[in-house]
Write an enzyme that holds these catalytic residues in place. Structure first.
Site, PDB file in Angstrom:
ATOM      1  N   CYS A  41       0.979  -1.045   0.010  1.00  0.00           N
ATOM      2  CA  CYS A  41       0.064  -0.062   0.031  1.00  0.00           C
ATOM      3  C   CYS A  41       0.915   1.273   0.104  1.00  0.00           C
ATOM      4  CB  CYS A  41      -0.911   0.006   1.212  1.00  0.00           C
ATOM      5  SG  CYS A  41      -0.246   0.519   2.799  1.00  0.00           S
ATOM      6  N   GLU A  42       0.304   2.047  -0.555  1.00  0.00           N
ATOM      7  CA  GLU A  42       1.293   3.552  -0.921  1.00  0.00           C
ATOM      8  C   GLU A  42       1.194   4.360   0.316  1.00  0.00           C
ATOM      9  OE1 GLU A  42      -0.452   5.085  -4.317  1.00  0.00           O
ATOM     10  OE2 GLU A  42      -1.959   6.497  -3.249  1.00  0.00           O
ATOM     11  N   HIS A  43       0.243   3.765   1.305  1.00  0.00           N
ATOM     12  CA  HIS A  43       0.195   4.891   2.385  1.00  0.00           C
ATOM     13  C   HIS A  43       1.032   4.297   3.612  1.00  0.00           C
ATOM     14  CE1 HIS A  43      -3.978   4.909   0.744  1.00  0.00           C
ATOM     15  NE2 HIS A  43      -3.754   6.261   0.583  1.00  0.00           N
ATOM     16  N   HIS A  44       1.367   2.987   3.461  1.00  0.00           N
ATOM     17  CA  HIS A  44       2.376   2.565   4.897  1.00  0.00           C
ATOM     18  C   HIS A  44       3.352   1.703   4.332  1.00  0.00           C
ATOM     19  CE1 HIS A  44      -1.960   3.197   6.459  1.00  0.00           C
ATOM     20  NE2 HIS A  44      -1.545   3.907   7.347  1.00  0.00           N
TER      21      HIS A  44
ATOM     22  N   GLN B  58      -5.591  -0.426  -3.739  1.00  0.00           N
ATOM     23  CA  GLN B  58      -6.236  -1.431  -4.691  1.00  0.00           C
ATOM     24  C   GLN B  58      -6.806  -0.771  -5.647  1.00  0.00           C
ATOM     25  OE1 GLN B  58      -7.908  -4.387  -2.007  1.00  0.00           O
ATOM     26  NE2 GLN B  58      -9.442  -5.063  -3.619  1.00  0.00           N
TER      27      GLN B  58
ATOM     28  N   HIS C 176      -5.495  -6.145   3.399  1.00  0.00           N
ATOM     29  CA  HIS C 176      -4.307  -5.046   3.533  1.00  0.00           C
ATOM     30  C   HIS C 176      -3.702  -5.193   4.974  1.00  0.00           C
ATOM     31  CE1 HIS C 176      -5.736  -2.288   0.018  1.00  0.00           C
ATOM     32  NE2 HIS C 176      -6.579  -3.575  -0.076  1.00  0.00           N
TER      33      HIS C 176
ATOM     34  N   CYS D 266      -1.722  -3.435   6.251  1.00  0.00           N
ATOM     35  CA  CYS D 266      -1.903  -2.243   7.201  1.00  0.00           C
ATOM     36  C   CYS D 266      -3.164  -1.973   8.126  1.00  0.00           C
ATOM     37  CB  CYS D 266      -1.746  -0.790   6.427  1.00  0.00           C
ATOM     38  SG  CYS D 266      -3.077  -0.681   5.128  1.00  0.00           S
TER      39      CYS D 266
HETATM   40 ZN   LIG Z   1      -1.849   1.174   4.168  1.00  0.00          ZN
END
Ligand SMILES: [Zn+2]
Length: 205
Positions: A94-97, A135, A163, A165
């Site tokens: 995931c690009e956030h975490h 996603q 996910h 995360c």
């Molecule tokens: Zn994430």
């Protein structure tokens, strides 16, 4: 020289990317940030290993789906019905975490005289999976790549993924699955085609 540096000139820092050494130094910083000692024996080789595994996990940046799909397709003697490749496993982040997304992609299209080699669909999933992703973006990218290159009557993509995360941190919801779909062409305009896609997907395991 490490074999991986030879195989991937990008690691030498000649194309504007950080060098292998800069990447390893960054890992040392993160190890210290986490509270560990990068100089202890068990961690001495870790920065090099992490940099090397990042090269593999994020190898999708060096590949274009259009190159994999190519411009030449197999002609099929009159077959014009739905082609479905289901349960294509993938790993992404995931690009956030920057934490893993683990899932399966299901890809269908309605040929317009031409079909793709089936393994190419799995490779396209890999190319987009091996990048930092959401996603939703990944689902749309796979559909668009096949739509643009093959120009079929329609493309349907469904991704189901967990996910990490969400499972490992924050709300800690293990085992929850996220579903995303993208439909183009006839799949988008004709709900009956969507139903057929879902039925084939769920129909027999
Ligand atoms: Zn994430």
């Amino acid at each position: 020289m490490d074999a991986i540096v030879k195989n991937f000139p990008a690691l030498s820092g000649t194309d504007g990317r950080p060098s292998q050494k800069e990447a390893e130094d960054a890992v040392r910083v993160l190890l210290r940030w986490a509270g560990d000692d990068p100089e202890r024996e068990g961690l001495l080789d870790t920065p090099a290993r992490v940099a090397k595994s990042y090269k593999e996990l994020f190898s999708g940046y060096d590949l274009a789906a259009e190159d994999v799909l190519g411009r030449t397709f197999e002609e099929v003697g009159g077959y014009d019905d739905l082609v479905l490749v289901k349960d294509i496993p993938f790993f992404s982040h995931c690009e956030h975490h920057m934490v893993p997304i683990i899932g399966k992609a299901h890809v269908a299209y309605l040929p317009d005289g031409k079909v793709l080699g089936l393994s190419k669909i799995a490779r396209v999933v890999d190319i987009y999976g091996r990048r930092l992703q959401t996603q939703e973006t990944m689902t749309a990218q796979i559909a668009k790549a096949i739509d643009d290159t093959l120009q079929p009557r329609g493309v349907a993509v469904m991704i189901e993924a967990e996910h990490m995360c969400m499972a490992m941190r924050g709300v800690q919801k293990q085992g929850s699955t996220t579903l995303t779909t993208t439909f183009t062409g006839s799949f988008k305009s004709d709900p009956a085609e969507q139903v057929r896609f879902m039925t084939m997907l769920r129909g027999w395991k």
